[in-house]
Scaffold this active site. Structure first.
Site, PDB file in Angstrom:
ATOM      1  N   ASN A 121       0.802  -1.231   0.000  1.00 20.90           N
ATOM      2  CA  ASN A 121       0.000   0.000   0.000  1.00 20.90           C
ATOM      3  C   ASN A 121       0.834   1.281   0.000  1.00 20.90           C
ATOM      4  O   ASN A 121       0.356   2.324  -0.417  1.00 20.90           O
ATOM      5  CB  ASN A 121      -1.018  -0.004   1.148  1.00 20.90           C
ATOM      6  CG  ASN A 121      -0.382  -0.081   2.514  1.00 20.90           C
ATOM      7  OD1 ASN A 121       0.809  -0.361   2.636  1.00 20.90           O
ATOM      8  ND2 ASN A 121      -1.157   0.174   3.543  1.00 20.90           N
TER       9      ASN A 121
ATOM     10  N   GLU B 150       5.649  -3.890  11.471  1.00 20.29           N
ATOM     11  CA  GLU B 150       4.344  -3.235  11.579  1.00 20.29           C
ATOM     12  C   GLU B 150       3.373  -4.094  10.791  1.00 20.29           C
ATOM     13  O   GLU B 150       3.503  -4.255   9.588  1.00 20.29           O
ATOM     14  CB  GLU B 150       4.420  -1.809  11.032  1.00 20.29           C
ATOM     15  CG  GLU B 150       3.240  -0.965  11.449  1.00 20.29           C
ATOM     16  CD  GLU B 150       2.234  -0.810  10.333  1.00 20.29           C
ATOM     17  OE1 GLU B 150       1.155  -1.439  10.448  1.00 20.29           O
ATOM     18  OE2 GLU B 150       2.517  -0.097   9.361  1.00 20.29           O
TER      19      GLU B 150
ATOM     20  N   ARG C 194      -5.265   0.882   4.383  1.00 24.12           N
ATOM     21  CA  ARG C 194      -4.207   1.471   5.212  1.00 24.12           C
ATOM     22  C   ARG C 194      -4.274   0.797   6.576  1.00 24.12           C
ATOM     23  O   ARG C 194      -5.362   0.574   7.113  1.00 24.12           O
ATOM     24  CB  ARG C 194      -4.433   2.983   5.380  1.00 24.12           C
ATOM     25  CG  ARG C 194      -4.353   3.763   4.094  1.00 24.12           C
ATOM     26  CD  ARG C 194      -4.960   5.153   4.246  1.00 24.12           C
ATOM     27  NE  ARG C 194      -4.378   5.920   5.316  1.00 24.12           N
ATOM     28  CZ  ARG C 194      -5.082   6.416   6.339  1.00 24.12           C
ATOM     29  NH1 ARG C 194      -6.399   6.226   6.421  1.00 24.12           N
ATOM     30  NH2 ARG C 194      -4.488   7.102   7.288  1.00 24.12           N
ATOM     31  N   CYS C 195      -3.094   0.519   7.131  1.00 27.89           N
ATOM     32  CA  CYS C 195      -3.074  -0.092   8.474  1.00 27.89           C
ATOM     33  C   CYS C 195      -3.728   0.848   9.468  1.00 27.89           C
ATOM     34  O   CYS C 195      -4.257   0.417  10.486  1.00 27.89           O
ATOM     35  CB  CYS C 195      -1.660  -0.364   8.953  1.00 27.89           C
ATOM     36  SG  CYS C 195      -0.506  -0.755   7.688  1.00 27.89           S
TER      37      CYS C 195
HETATM   38  O1  G3P Z   1      -0.864   1.006   6.090  1.00 24.70           O
HETATM   39  C1  G3P Z   1       0.341   1.458   6.491  1.00 24.70           C
HETATM   40  C2  G3P Z   1       0.332   2.659   7.358  1.00 24.70           C
HETATM   41  O2  G3P Z   1       1.650   3.016   7.494  1.00 24.70           O
HETATM   42  C3  G3P Z   1      -0.554   3.804   6.914  1.00 24.70           C
HETATM   43  O3  G3P Z   1       0.046   5.034   6.884  1.00 24.70           O
HETATM   44  O4  G3P Z   1       0.245   7.422   6.425  1.00 24.70           O
HETATM   45  O5  G3P Z   1      -1.797   6.219   5.646  1.00 24.70           O
HETATM   46  O6  G3P Z   1      -1.450   6.643   8.052  1.00 24.70           O
HETATM   47  P1  G3P Z   1      -0.790   6.422   6.743  1.00 24.70           P
END
Ligand code: G3P
Length: 495
Positions: A168, A263, A296-297
Site C-alpha cells: 500500500n 508493523e 491502510r493499516c
Molecule cells: O498502512 C500502512 C500505514 O503506514 C498507513 O500510513 O500514512 O496512511 O497513516 P498512513
C-alpha cells in the site's frame, strides 16, 4: 524524465534487479508478472531471482557495508539529499506505477513520492544530529568506584538491513526503512512487495543514480515461495524491517537473533463519546475509513459509538459515504479497485458473514471484479468477523456501545493494537481514554494516521515490534558501542 529510468528495463520489457551497483537480468530466465488491479492486465514483469542471486546480493551488501560504515556522516547525508532531489525530479513515472500497480489514486500517488523525498531529507538532517552525538560516563558515578575510567558511548551500524515494505506504500514505506538504515551506516537489501514492486524499483533507481557506492543499496525481486524464507533467514541479515500482514508473525518466528522492526496491521478503533463534535467525527471517520479504499493499516476499522449519539453520528457518516466517488485511480476516484482478487474475495466473505448475522446495511453491496463500492454497516455485534478482522478494503462497521469502558474493552480485546482514536470535547475524557487504550498511538479528535513521518509509529500486541518514525528508526538501526578508557589512577587524581 522517462529516459532517467530507461536503463532499469531489459530489452524484453521486464524490470531488472540491482546488485552491487549493476542492473541485471536473472539467470533463471523467468519473470514474475504484476497484475493491474483495475484492468486485470499484466502490465509489468520483474525478474524471478534465484537463491544464488540472493546470495550474491547479500555478499555485495556485506562487503560494501564495511567502507560505508566509515563514510563520514555528512557525506552520507549528502548522498541522501541527492536521492531526494532525484526523486522529486523524476517523481511522475514512479507515481504512474503506483496508479497502475496498486490502483492508488493519481493525486495520492504523487503525494506519496514527494512525501518520501521529504522523509529522506529529514532523515539526513536528523541523522547528522542524533548519530553524531554520543555519551561520556565516568566511573566515579557508581558507588565505591575510583574516577579513572571513562566510558565513551557511540552508535554504530548493525550491518545489512533487509527492508520489506508493503503493497500500500511501496515507495514511502520503503524509503522509511532505507533512509535511516543508510544514514546509520548500514547496507540495504530491498525486497519490494509483489505489487508495488515496479514503483519500488523506480525508487531504488534514484538511490543508484545518486552515486552511492556499489553494493550499499540493492533490490531483489522474485516469487515469495522461492526466495521469501531464504531472504528472511539468510545469515547475512543483521536486521529486518518489515511492514505487512500476518507474514510478519511467521518471519518473527523464523528470524534468527537479529533486531526486528515490524508493523503488521491494525484494527483501529474510533471511539465517539456523547459530547463529541459529531460533524468533525463523521468527516474524520469517512476520510479515515475510506481513503485509499480502506487499504491502510491506520484506516478507521471499527467505529464504537455511544448509544445516545449513534443515530445522529451514523446519519452524518452515511451522508459522507454517499458522496464518495467510485471508479478509476487515473480519475482520482475516492474508491478504487482493491489490490487483488484474493483481497476482494476476503472482503466479500467478511461482508457476507455480517449480513448472515444481522448487520444493518446502509449502502448497497456492489462489486465489479476488484472494485467494491463503500460498505457502511450499522448494528454490528461482537459475534461478527468484521467486528474483529481487518478488511483492508472499503468496509466500515459501527458498533453501538453503552459506555466508554465498553468501547475501550472492545478495543483492548483485539489482538491488534496499532492506533485508535477518540472524539470528545473533554480533555480529561480524552486523556483517560488514551491511557486506557492499549494501542501504539491514540489520536484525539482526528482519525488515526502514521504521519507526519517523524512521529513515532508502533503497534502493540500482534500489530508489531519496535517503533518507527525517523528518530526511532535511526536508533533502532544502530547498536550501542562502548569504549572504556582506563586511565592511570594516580595521574588522573593529581591536583
Ligand atoms: O498502512 C500502512 C500505514 O503506514 C498507513 O500510513 O500514512 O496512511 O497513516 P498512513
Amino acid at each position: 524524465m522517462a529516459e532517467f529510468y530507461a536503463h532499469i528495463k531489459a530489452s524484453s520489457g521486464a524490470y531488472k534487479y540491482f546488485c552491487n551497483g549493476q542492473w541485471l537480468e536473472s539467470s533463471s530466465g523467468k519473470t514474475v508478472p504484476v497484475t493491474n488491479p483495475s484492468t486485470l492486465q499484466k502490465d509489468y514483469q520483474v525478474q524471478a531471482c534465484t537463491q544464488e542471486e540472493v546470495n550474491n546480493v547479500f555478499a555485495a551488501a556485506k562487503a560494501a557495508q564495511l567502507s560505508w560504515a566509515k563514510t563520514p556522516l555528512w557525506k552520507r547525508a549528502e548522498y541522501l539529499h541527492k536521492v531526494a532531489v532525484l526523486m522529486r525530479q523524476n517523481a511522475q513515472p514512479m507515481a504512474d506505477c503506483l496508479v497502475k500497480e496498486i490502483a492508488k489514486p493519481a493525486k495520492d500517488a504523487l503525494t506519496e513520492v514527494i512525501r518520501s523525498a521529504d522523509l529522506i531529507d529529514y532523515t539526513a538532517e536528523e541523522g547528522l544530529r542524533s548519530l553524531g552525538e554520543g555519551q561520556l560516563l565516568t566511573s566515579d558515578s557508581f558507588p565505591g568506584q575510583p574516577r579513572n575510567k571513562l566510558c565513551l558511548v557511540s552508535k554504530v551500524p548493525l550491518g545489512v538491513v533487509l527492508c520489506i515494505p508493503p503493497f500500500n506504500y511501496p515507495v514511502n514505506l520503503a524509503v522509511s526503512k532505507l533512509a535511516p538504515s543508510l544514514m546509520a551506516g548500514n547496507a540495504v537489501v530491498l525486497k519490494p512487495p509483489s505489487q508495488g514492486v515496479v514503483a519500488g524499483i523506480h525508487m531504488l533507481a534514484c538511490f543508484a543514480a545518486a552515486g552511492l557506492p556499489a553494493g550499499v543499496v540493492n533490490v531483489i525481486t522474485g516469487k515469495g515461495s522461492e526466495i521469501g524464507d531464504f531472504l528472511t533467514t539468510h545469515p547475512a541479515v543483521n536486521c529486518i524491517s518489515f511492514t505487512g500482514g500476518d507474514t510478519g508473525i511467521s518471519i518473527s518466528h523464523k528470524a534468527g537473533m537479529v533486531p526486528l522492526q515490524m508493523e503488521l496491521g491494525g484494527k483501529d478503533a474510533c471511539i465517539v463519546c456523547s459530547d463529541a463534535d459529531l460533524d468533525l467525527a463523521a468527516s474524520h471517520i469517512v476520510k479515515g475509513g475510506f481513503s485509499y479504499s480502506g487499504q491502510r493499516c491506520t484506516a478507521v476499522k471499527v467505529v464504537l459509538a455511544m448509544q445516545d449519539i449513534a443515530d445522529e453520528l451514523v446519519a452524518k457518516v452515511h451522508a459522507g459515504v454517499a458522496k464518495l466517488s467510485v471508479g478509476r485511480p487515473e480519475d482520482n476516484a475516492d474508491i478504487t479497485p482493491v489490490v487483488s482478487e484474493a483481497s476482494a474475495n476476503f472482503i466479500q466473505g467478511l461482508v457476507e458473514d455480517a449480513r448472515e448475522k444481522g448487520a444493518q446495511f446502509l449502502t448497497e453491496w456492489r462489486r465489479e471484479n476488484n472494485l467494491i463500492a463503500p460498505v457502511l454497516l450499522d448494528h454490528v455485534t461482537p459475534d461478527m468477523r468484521i467486528a474483529w478482522e481487518e478488511p483492508f478494503g472499503p468496509v466500515l462497521p459501527v458498533l453501538r456501545v453503552g459506555s466508554i469502558d465498553e468501547a475501550v474493552h472492545h478495543c483492548n480485546s483485539s489482538n491488534l493494537g496499532l492506533q485508535g482514536c477518540v472524539f470528545t470535547r473533554d480533555i480529561n475524557t480524552a486523556m483517560r481514554v488514551s491511557d486506557a487504550m492499549q494501542t501504539g498511538t491514540v489520536q484525539v479528535n482526528a482519525a488515526p494516521a502514521r504521519g507526519p513521518d517523524h512521529f513515532p509509529f508502533q503497534g502493540f500486541r500482534d500489530s508489531g515490534i519496535g517503533s518507527q518514525g525517523i528518530k526511532n528508526s535511526l536508533a533502532m538501526m544502530t547498536k550501542i558501542k562502548s569504549t572504556v578508557i582506563n586511565l592511570d589512577k594516580e595521574s588522573y587524581t593529581l591536583g
